[in-house]
Design a protein around this motif. Sequence first.
Motif, PDB file in Angstrom:
ATOM      1  N   ALA A 277       0.823  -1.208   0.000  1.00 53.26           N
ATOM      2  CA  ALA A 277       0.000   0.000   0.000  1.00 53.26           C
ATOM      3  C   ALA A 277       0.863   1.267   0.000  1.00 53.26           C
ATOM      4  O   ALA A 277       0.536   2.272  -0.645  1.00 53.26           O
ATOM      5  CB  ALA A 277      -0.928  -0.014   1.213  1.00 53.26           C
ATOM      6  N   GLU A 278       1.967   1.197   0.704  1.00 50.77           N
ATOM      7  CA  GLU A 278       2.883   2.339   0.811  1.00 50.77           C
ATOM      8  C   GLU A 278       3.351   2.826  -0.560  1.00 50.77           C
ATOM      9  O   GLU A 278       3.618   4.011  -0.750  1.00 50.77           O
ATOM     10  CB  GLU A 278       4.078   1.864   1.645  1.00 50.77           C
ATOM     11  CG  GLU A 278       5.083   2.894   1.986  1.00 50.77           C
ATOM     12  CD  GLU A 278       6.188   2.322   2.875  1.00 50.77           C
ATOM     13  OE1 GLU A 278       6.121   1.133   3.273  1.00 50.77           O
ATOM     14  OE2 GLU A 278       7.118   3.083   3.167  1.00 50.77           O
TER      15      GLU A 278
ATOM     16  N   PRO B 196      -2.528   6.321  -6.422  1.00 52.26           N
ATOM     17  CA  PRO B 196      -3.993   6.442  -6.493  1.00 52.26           C
ATOM     18  C   PRO B 196      -4.555   5.751  -7.731  1.00 52.26           C
ATOM     19  O   PRO B 196      -5.579   5.078  -7.669  1.00 52.26           O
ATOM     20  CB  PRO B 196      -4.219   7.968  -6.549  1.00 52.26           C
ATOM     21  CG  PRO B 196      -3.014   8.553  -5.876  1.00 52.26           C
ATOM     22  CD  PRO B 196      -1.871   7.621  -6.214  1.00 52.26           C
ATOM     23  N   ASN B 197      -3.858   5.885  -8.843  1.00 53.04           N
ATOM     24  CA  ASN B 197      -4.363   5.258 -10.070  1.00 53.04           C
ATOM     25  C   ASN B 197      -4.224   3.734 -10.023  1.00 53.04           C
ATOM     26  O   ASN B 197      -5.058   3.009 -10.574  1.00 53.04           O
ATOM     27  CB  ASN B 197      -3.633   5.835 -11.298  1.00 53.04           C
ATOM     28  CG  ASN B 197      -4.303   5.437 -12.600  1.00 53.04           C
ATOM     29  OD1 ASN B 197      -5.530   5.332 -12.654  1.00 53.04           O
ATOM     30  ND2 ASN B 197      -3.515   5.211 -13.635  1.00 53.04           N
TER      31      ASN B 197
ATOM     32  N   VAL C  69      -7.759  -1.081 -10.161  1.00 51.82           N
ATOM     33  CA  VAL C  69      -8.277  -2.406  -9.765  1.00 51.82           C
ATOM     34  C   VAL C  69      -9.715  -2.289  -9.244  1.00 51.82           C
ATOM     35  O   VAL C  69     -10.569  -3.124  -9.568  1.00 51.82           O
ATOM     36  CB  VAL C  69      -7.323  -3.074  -8.747  1.00 51.82           C
ATOM     37  CG1 VAL C  69      -7.954  -4.318  -8.142  1.00 51.82           C
ATOM     38  CG2 VAL C  69      -6.011  -3.420  -9.430  1.00 51.82           C
ATOM     39  N   VAL C  70      -9.987  -1.239  -8.488  1.00 48.22           N
ATOM     40  CA  VAL C  70     -11.374  -1.036  -8.032  1.00 48.22           C
ATOM     41  C   VAL C  70     -12.288  -0.800  -9.245  1.00 48.22           C
ATOM     42  O   VAL C  70     -13.410  -1.318  -9.307  1.00 48.22           O
ATOM     43  CB  VAL C  70     -11.449   0.141  -7.031  1.00 48.22           C
ATOM     44  CG1 VAL C  70     -12.894   0.530  -6.744  1.00 48.22           C
ATOM     45  CG2 VAL C  70     -10.727  -0.234  -5.739  1.00 48.22           C
ATOM     46  N   ASP C  71     -11.785  -0.054 -10.222  1.00 52.09           N
ATOM     47  CA  ASP C  71     -12.602   0.220 -11.421  1.00 52.09           C
ATOM     48  C   ASP C  71     -12.924  -1.061 -12.186  1.00 52.09           C
ATOM     49  O   ASP C  71     -14.032  -1.238 -12.689  1.00 52.09           O
ATOM     50  CB  ASP C  71     -11.877   1.201 -12.361  1.00 52.09           C
ATOM     51  CG  ASP C  71     -11.958   2.635 -11.857  1.00 52.09           C
ATOM     52  OD1 ASP C  71     -12.752   2.908 -10.934  1.00 52.09           O
ATOM     53  OD2 ASP C  71     -11.209   3.481 -12.389  1.00 52.09           O
TER      54      ASP C  71
ATOM     55  N   GLN D 288      -1.953  -6.557  -1.237  1.00 51.35           N
ATOM     56  CA  GLN D 288      -3.220  -6.811  -1.938  1.00 51.35           C
ATOM     57  C   GLN D 288      -4.322  -5.850  -1.483  1.00 51.35           C
ATOM     58  O   GLN D 288      -5.508  -6.177  -1.601  1.00 51.35           O
ATOM     59  CB  GLN D 288      -3.654  -8.264  -1.712  1.00 51.35           C
ATOM     60  CG  GLN D 288      -2.789  -9.267  -2.472  1.00 51.35           C
ATOM     61  CD  GLN D 288      -3.062  -9.212  -3.969  1.00 51.35           C
ATOM     62  OE1 GLN D 288      -3.995  -9.812  -4.466  1.00 51.35           O
ATOM     63  NE2 GLN D 288      -2.249  -8.429  -4.700  1.00 51.35           N
ATOM     64  N   LEU D 289      -3.940  -4.675  -0.970  1.00 50.52           N
ATOM     65  CA  LEU D 289      -4.963  -3.732  -0.498  1.00 50.52           C
ATOM     66  C   LEU D 289      -5.991  -3.423  -1.581  1.00 50.52           C
ATOM     67  O   LEU D 289      -7.206  -3.452  -1.338  1.00 50.52           O
ATOM     68  CB  LEU D 289      -4.308  -2.418  -0.046  1.00 50.52           C
ATOM     69  CG  LEU D 289      -5.322  -1.356   0.398  1.00 50.52           C
ATOM     70  CD1 LEU D 289      -5.892  -1.687   1.769  1.00 50.52           C
ATOM     71  CD2 LEU D 289      -4.721   0.046   0.388  1.00 50.52           C
ATOM     72  N   HIS D 290      -5.496  -3.115  -2.772  1.00 55.25           N
ATOM     73  CA  HIS D 290      -6.370  -2.733  -3.887  1.00 55.25           C
ATOM     74  C   HIS D 290      -7.353  -3.856  -4.223  1.00 55.25           C
ATOM     75  O   HIS D 290      -8.553  -3.612  -4.396  1.00 55.25           O
ATOM     76  CB  HIS D 290      -5.531  -2.337  -5.111  1.00 55.25           C
ATOM     77  CG  HIS D 290      -4.316  -3.201  -5.352  1.00 55.25           C
ATOM     78  ND1 HIS D 290      -3.470  -3.627  -4.353  1.00 55.25           N
ATOM     79  CD2 HIS D 290      -3.820  -3.751  -6.487  1.00 55.25           C
ATOM     80  CE1 HIS D 290      -2.511  -4.372  -4.858  1.00 55.25           C
ATOM     81  NE2 HIS D 290      -2.709  -4.475  -6.145  1.00 55.25           N
ATOM     82  N   VAL D 291      -6.852  -5.077  -4.308  1.00 55.31           N
ATOM     83  CA  VAL D 291      -7.718  -6.209  -4.671  1.00 55.31           C
ATOM     84  C   VAL D 291      -8.645  -6.560  -3.514  1.00 55.31           C
ATOM     85  O   VAL D 291      -9.830  -6.839  -3.716  1.00 55.31           O
ATOM     86  CB  VAL D 291      -6.872  -7.434  -5.077  1.00 55.31           C
ATOM     87  CG1 VAL D 291      -7.782  -8.574  -5.530  1.00 55.31           C
ATOM     88  CG2 VAL D 291      -5.909  -7.063  -6.184  1.00 55.31           C
ATOM     89  N   ALA D 292      -8.112  -6.535  -2.295  1.00 49.77           N
ATOM     90  CA  ALA D 292      -8.939  -6.869  -1.130  1.00 49.77           C
ATOM     91  C   ALA D 292     -10.125  -5.906  -1.024  1.00 49.77           C
ATOM     92  O   ALA D 292     -11.264  -6.329  -0.787  1.00 49.77           O
ATOM     93  CB  ALA D 292      -8.090  -6.825   0.141  1.00 49.77           C
ATOM     94  N   CYS D 293      -9.854  -4.608  -1.224  1.00 48.81           N
ATOM     95  CA  CYS D 293     -10.945  -3.626  -1.140  1.00 48.81           C
ATOM     96  C   CYS D 293     -11.950  -3.857  -2.265  1.00 48.81           C
ATOM     97  O   CYS D 293     -13.168  -3.798  -2.048  1.00 48.81           O
ATOM     98  CB  CYS D 293     -10.394  -2.208  -1.223  1.00 48.81           C
ATOM     99  SG  CYS D 293      -9.462  -1.731   0.242  1.00 48.81           S
ATOM    100  N   ALA D 294     -11.450  -4.139  -3.455  1.00 50.59           N
ATOM    101  CA  ALA D 294     -12.357  -4.346  -4.594  1.00 50.59           C
ATOM    102  C   ALA D 294     -13.211  -5.596  -4.381  1.00 50.59           C
ATOM    103  O   ALA D 294     -14.429  -5.572  -4.600  1.00 50.59           O
ATOM    104  CB  ALA D 294     -11.539  -4.469  -5.882  1.00 50.59           C
TER     105      ALA D 294
END
Length: 268
Positions: A103-104, A108-109, A114-116, A155-161
């Motif tokens: 995450a560090e 932002p993109n 991944v959320v998108d 995996q912050l991006h994927v976990a949140c998505a």
Amino acid sequence: MTFQPNLLQGQRAFVTGGGTGICRGIALELARHGCDVAITSRSSTHLDPTADEIRAMGRRAVAVTADVRDPQAVEAAVARTADELGGIDILVTGAAGNFLCMAEHLSPNGFGTVVDIDLKGTFHCAKAALPYLKRRGGVMLNISATLHYVGTPAQLHVACAKAGVDALTRVLAVEWGPYGIRVNGIAPGPIADTEGVRRLLDDASTQRAVETTPLRRLGRIRDVTDAAVFLCSDAASFIAGHTLVVDGGLWLTASRDAFAAPPEVADA
Ligand code: HXC
Ligand code: NAP
């Protein structure tokens, strides 16, 4: 063990990410069970050969490119599918993106991309398919993961998505159940011979994953496709809002350090 054949005879499916990996397996298995199948992703390179395989089984196939981040492109792909196949009864949302990044170091993109794809893309597909699913009832099946059950590093991006995808599964099951639409999900663990595992696990972490999986192996695409056929079939006619974990029990035991270290950590 194999299911009896043709459990989904006469149904029409739209599968995102259906040209590769797990969702290619799902598209082919739905076809084997009597479905006509449309597959979509960004590149026709993946889609065309899979569509040919579906046609070789005697089913109709549609290969249509669309980026699930673009609601208008999704709407056009869904409309073309409904036009060519005469409707849509099953929607499988598997299009996804992933990479290892702490995450560090995540921009932002990077987070937003991944959320998108995973979360907003699933929403766009749900909205576009709803008018067709409503016509005679149907199934929406969202491909999730187990990464967000614990604090999986890099995996912050994927976990949140994927946590969002699971929430979407539950809310839409409630809102759309009265239309005769069953909304469920599958959360695979690491599945051998897939892009997901190629991106996330090196040889050492694969070995650790096998050792910490109660059933002592990685998943196979077939494990996920069997679960998908079950959840799309009448055998699951009273199941709604459930995300079925298909991981050999790994999430119950795993250390989330199991994945390969992302490059910026390995190099540190
Ligand atoms: C850090 C990264 C990165 C990386 C991309 N980014 N890769 N950041 N580390 N390795 C950042 C970029 O720098 C950029 O941010 C932003 O993400 C968007 O990158 P693009 O390359 O412009 O995006 P795009 O071309 O749209 O590609 C999307 C993608 C790509 C997700 C980045 O990898 C892709 O197309 N993947 C599809 C296939 C895939 O991932 N399959 C695996 C699914 S498996 P900046 O700030 O620089 O603009 C899965 C679960 C597996 O989901 C679970 C296993 C157990
Ligand atoms: P994969 O083969 O890379 O599948 C992802 C698919 O999504 C590709 O076909 C890709 O095709 C498509 N895609 C990516 N971005 C897209 C976009 N913006 N618009 C439309 N399509 C897009 O990966 P996989 O490993 O089989 O994973 C499949 C699903 O299972 C994913 O939802 C993943 O999160 C989930 N999962 C996998 C594992 C695993 O072990 N593999 C574990 C847990 C969960 P294009 O490049 O042509 O667009």
